[in-house]
Design an enzyme around this catalytic site. Structure first.
Site, PDB file in Angstrom:
ATOM      1  N   PRO A 307     -13.517 -40.294 -33.930  1.00 53.09           N
ATOM      2  CA  PRO A 307     -15.063 -40.079 -33.768  1.00 53.09           C
ATOM      3  C   PRO A 307     -15.450 -38.682 -33.307  1.00 53.09           C
ATOM      4  O   PRO A 307     -14.429 -37.913 -32.677  1.00 53.09           O
ATOM      5  CB  PRO A 307     -15.355 -41.257 -32.658  1.00 53.09           C
ATOM      6  CG  PRO A 307     -14.163 -42.206 -32.909  1.00 53.09           C
ATOM      7  CD  PRO A 307     -13.017 -41.497 -33.512  1.00 53.09           C
ATOM      8  N   ARG A 308     -16.664 -38.414 -33.562  1.00 56.71           N
ATOM      9  CA  ARG A 308     -16.921 -36.672 -33.389  1.00 56.71           C
ATOM     10  C   ARG A 308     -17.039 -36.397 -32.083  1.00 56.71           C
ATOM     11  O   ARG A 308     -16.582 -35.290 -31.844  1.00 56.71           O
ATOM     12  CB  ARG A 308     -18.626 -36.788 -33.781  1.00 56.71           C
ATOM     13  CG  ARG A 308     -18.591 -36.951 -35.175  1.00 56.71           C
ATOM     14  CD  ARG A 308     -20.340 -37.081 -35.441  1.00 56.71           C
ATOM     15  NE  ARG A 308     -20.316 -37.048 -37.026  1.00 56.71           N
ATOM     16  CZ  ARG A 308     -21.436 -37.028 -37.697  1.00 56.71           C
ATOM     17  NH1 ARG A 308     -22.319 -37.355 -36.977  1.00 56.71           N
ATOM     18  NH2 ARG A 308     -21.454 -37.211 -38.952  1.00 56.71           N
ATOM     19  N   ASP A 309     -16.870 -37.189 -30.981  1.00 58.00           N
ATOM     20  CA  ASP A 309     -16.851 -36.798 -29.586  1.00 58.00           C
ATOM     21  C   ASP A 309     -15.300 -36.315 -29.332  1.00 58.00           C
ATOM     22  O   ASP A 309     -15.127 -35.122 -28.791  1.00 58.00           O
ATOM     23  CB  ASP A 309     -17.393 -37.817 -28.654  1.00 58.00           C
ATOM     24  CG  ASP A 309     -16.513 -38.871 -28.817  1.00 58.00           C
ATOM     25  OD1 ASP A 309     -16.452 -39.532 -29.677  1.00 58.00           O
ATOM     26  OD2 ASP A 309     -16.318 -39.763 -27.670  1.00 58.00           O
TER      27      ASP A 309
END
Ligand code: FAD
Length: 598
Positions: A307-309
């Protein structure tokens, strides 16, 4: 006062995917409907969306289904999503995509003629329906054509500055034509906010000039709450060079299609940043990660598709450790991994973007990329089934609404969110309006007050230029409420925001009301400041790290905070208050999904 007046059942503020889908639904439910947007119709932020629309259609993977999509969305959001929104979203997204196709959208196809679905971070199966890397353009084109064909009235280049309410709820909205500066008011028992995000509060952002948090602020002023504003998504890959294009998005599809991230030593550093939470489903070696592109059944996903985070924090750490690229990013390399023809066919916009803006041929050399402020997970607190805010007659859908994505949004889940909740908001707004037909009226004093407030920057002399104040706010949010935060930094930011608020109250503009961008910005600034304050106050309160909120002084996720939402409201004297609220409890039959598939 000269004022253009209109009366509708439903007024939709915003003509992105959420606004247009809401307008279509409201119109189809029989409501007299108008759409108001501050740019040209078709130019909303949605048009910039590249990668695709997430929907568990099962075209690429028959194993896919809404329960897996629901699970991925909740896990991507670190379980802070409103479970009911995530459920509705996963269940209804495939029908919304098929409906777009019925209305004329031309998606890329599989060899069997089905809608093709591509891989994106955090999604277990390839599930993004797409049109090259220009999906948003096709989505908007289709919705816009339908909106116009149905005969929905459109007010474009028209900015809403106030929502009007009485003791029973919404009565309409007030705004101005950007070209002439003339005022306009809409009487309406239902208003749907679909104004998008808040990215223009940061210095480095993928967002366009429209994203000044207007809808978030309008909702607060009307008495609604904003949930989880501390969660702001920094997309891991924005352009970093040259300075004039810093922040422009480099789509995740580059990684989905085989691109990898490397540091200055040439290492694929993402293998050093796999969190325990995702370890079981992530490849351990480069060989396994590379095999996954060919054989997804027997291999696990590359860590570049976490995921992006996770990816954004990893890039941030590499740069801080001195292993960055020459201009303060890292390298994203697809050139050495895929043939030039493949790159040009799959990623045409990226190819042209780098060629034209940075003089880089991405089929021959690596791109330089770094985190850019991209999306706000926080937004108007709404009822999951109807998108209704706590103020009767007020609805919110799309990026301006909160809850759906928890602490971190998965790529592709915004376009599907717009369609699913845009439709629900429009239908519910029409239903509400039918019950309130003929009983709302605009109060003359409220209209006069809205006009006075809008003209105030012309009345002040010798005040500051709005652009100076905006750029100081952007620097403050970039330096102190960015991807990694500490208590001391956020407190400092709040001090600066308070000082900026006083300066905004003294901002003055020159010239007259005909197309005057300085005046427009002067009217946007109070919105930007209010939403920035909400982000900072909530970021100070949440003493843990989760998704799009990383506190250096509280680096771990805390189970107690995992059961808590933060809701910002505005008091009568303009102060922002933050209240803790228990997370809605997921029913046991849905909780089982996480045991089945973990
Ligand atoms: P928007 O499309 O931004 O529309 C907002 C509308 O509100 C505009 O019409 C604007 O003029 C209007 N407005 C705002 N304030 C006012 C006001 N005061 N008065 C009148 N009108 C107003 N998501 C995905 O799921 N998949 C992707 O591939 C993807 N790619 C992306 C690529 C980029 C470069 C960016 C920036 C985002 C991407 N996203 C993607 C995110 C997604 O595009 C947005 O979250 C989404 O489009 C927001 O849609 P919306 O309808 O909520 O708002």
């Amino acid at each position: 006062m000269e004022l253009e007046r209109h009366a509708y059942d439903v007024v939709v503020v915003g003509a992105g995917g959420a606004g247009l889908r809401a307008a279509i639904a409201a119109h189809e439910a029989g409501a007299r409907t108008a759409v108001v947007c501050k740019s040209l119709l078709g130019k909303a932020h949605t048009v910039m969306a590249e990668g695709g629309i997430a929907a568990a259609m099962g075209n690429a993977w028959p194993e896919d289904g809404w329960r897996v999509h629901f699970r991925d969305t909740m896990r991507g959001g670190k379980m802070l999503n409103h479970w009911r929104m995530a459920q509705i979203h996963a269940q209804e997204a495939p029908d919304r995509v098929r409906e777009l196709e019925d209305w004329g959208a031309l998606f890329d196809r599989t060899p069997d003629g089905l809608i093709s679905q591509r891989d994106f971070g955090g999604h277990r199966y390839a599930r993004l329906a797409h049109v090259g890397d220009r999906t948003g353009l096709e989505l908007i084109r289709t919705l816009q054509q339908r909106t116009v064909a149905l005969g929905v009235d459109v007010f474009m280049e028209c900015t809403v500055t106030r929502l009007l309410t009485d003791a029973d709820g919404v009565t309409g909205a007030f705004g101005y034509w950007r070209e002439s500066g003339r005022f306009v008011a809409w009487e309406a028992p239902s208003v749907v906010l679909a104004t998008g995000g808040i990215g223009k509060a940061w210095k480095v952002t993928s967002n366009s000039w429209e994203y000044t948090g207007d809808g978030h602020s309008l909702a607060l002023h009307a008495g609604a709450g904003l949930v989880n504003m501390e969660f702001v998504q920094f997309h891991p890959t924005g352009m970093v060079w040259p300075p004039s294009v810093r922040g422009i998005l480099v789509t995740e599809s580059v990684r989905g299609d085989g691109g990898v991230l490397r540091n200055s030593a040439g290492n694929r550093f993402m293998f050093d940043y796999i969190p325990d939470f995702f370890r079981k489903e992530t490849a351990e070696t480069e060989d396994e990660a590379d095999r996954w592109y060919e054989d997804k059944k027997n291999n696990r996903r590359p860590p570049e598709l976490l995921p992006r985070d996770e990816v954004a924090r990893a890039i941030n750490s590499e740069v801080k450790a001195g292993r960055g690229s020459p201009h303060g990013g890292v390298f994203l390399d697809i050139a050495s991994r895929r043939p030039a023809e493949y790159v040009r066919r799959r990623l045409p916009s990226m190819y042209h973007q780098f060629k034209e803006l940075a003089d880089v041929d991405i089929t021959a050399e690596a791109m330089e990329v770094g985190p850019t402020c991209h999306y706000v997970m926080g937004g108007v607190e709404v009822d999951p089934d109807t998108a209704a805010a706590s103020v009767p007659g007020l609805f919110a859908a799309g990026e301006v609404a909160g809850g759906m994505h928890g602490s971190n949004r998965l790529g592709g889940n915004s376009l599907s969110d717009l369609l699913v909740f845009g439709r629900r908001a429009g239908a519910a707004a029409a239903e509400h309006a039918a019950k309130r037909a003929g009983v709302v009226a605009l109060a003359e004093e409220a209209l006069a007050d809205a006009a006075r407030a809008a003209l105030a920057p012309f009345e002040r002399e010798g005040g500051e230029n709005p652009y100076t104040v905006q750029s100081e706010l952007q620097q403050t949010m970039h330096d102190l409420v960015g991807i990694i935060r500490t208590r001391a930094e956020v407190e400092q930011a709040l001090g600066r925001i308070a000082a900026l608020r006083e300066r905004v109250a003294a901002v003055s503009v020159e010239g007259h009301r005909q197309y005057n961008p300085g005046w427009h910005l002067a009217l946007d600034l109070p919105h930007l400041l209010l939403v920035s304050e909400c982000v900072a106050r909530a970021a100070l309160e949440r003493e843990e790290s989760r998704g799009g909120h990383t506190r250096d002084d509280f680096p771990a996720a805390d189970p107690e905070w995992g059961r808590t939402n933060l809701v910002c409201t505005r008091t009568a004297d303009g102060a922002v208050t933050v209240a803790r609220q228990p997370l809605p409890q997921m029913p046991p039959e849905l909780a089982e999904v996480f045991e089945e598939q973990s």
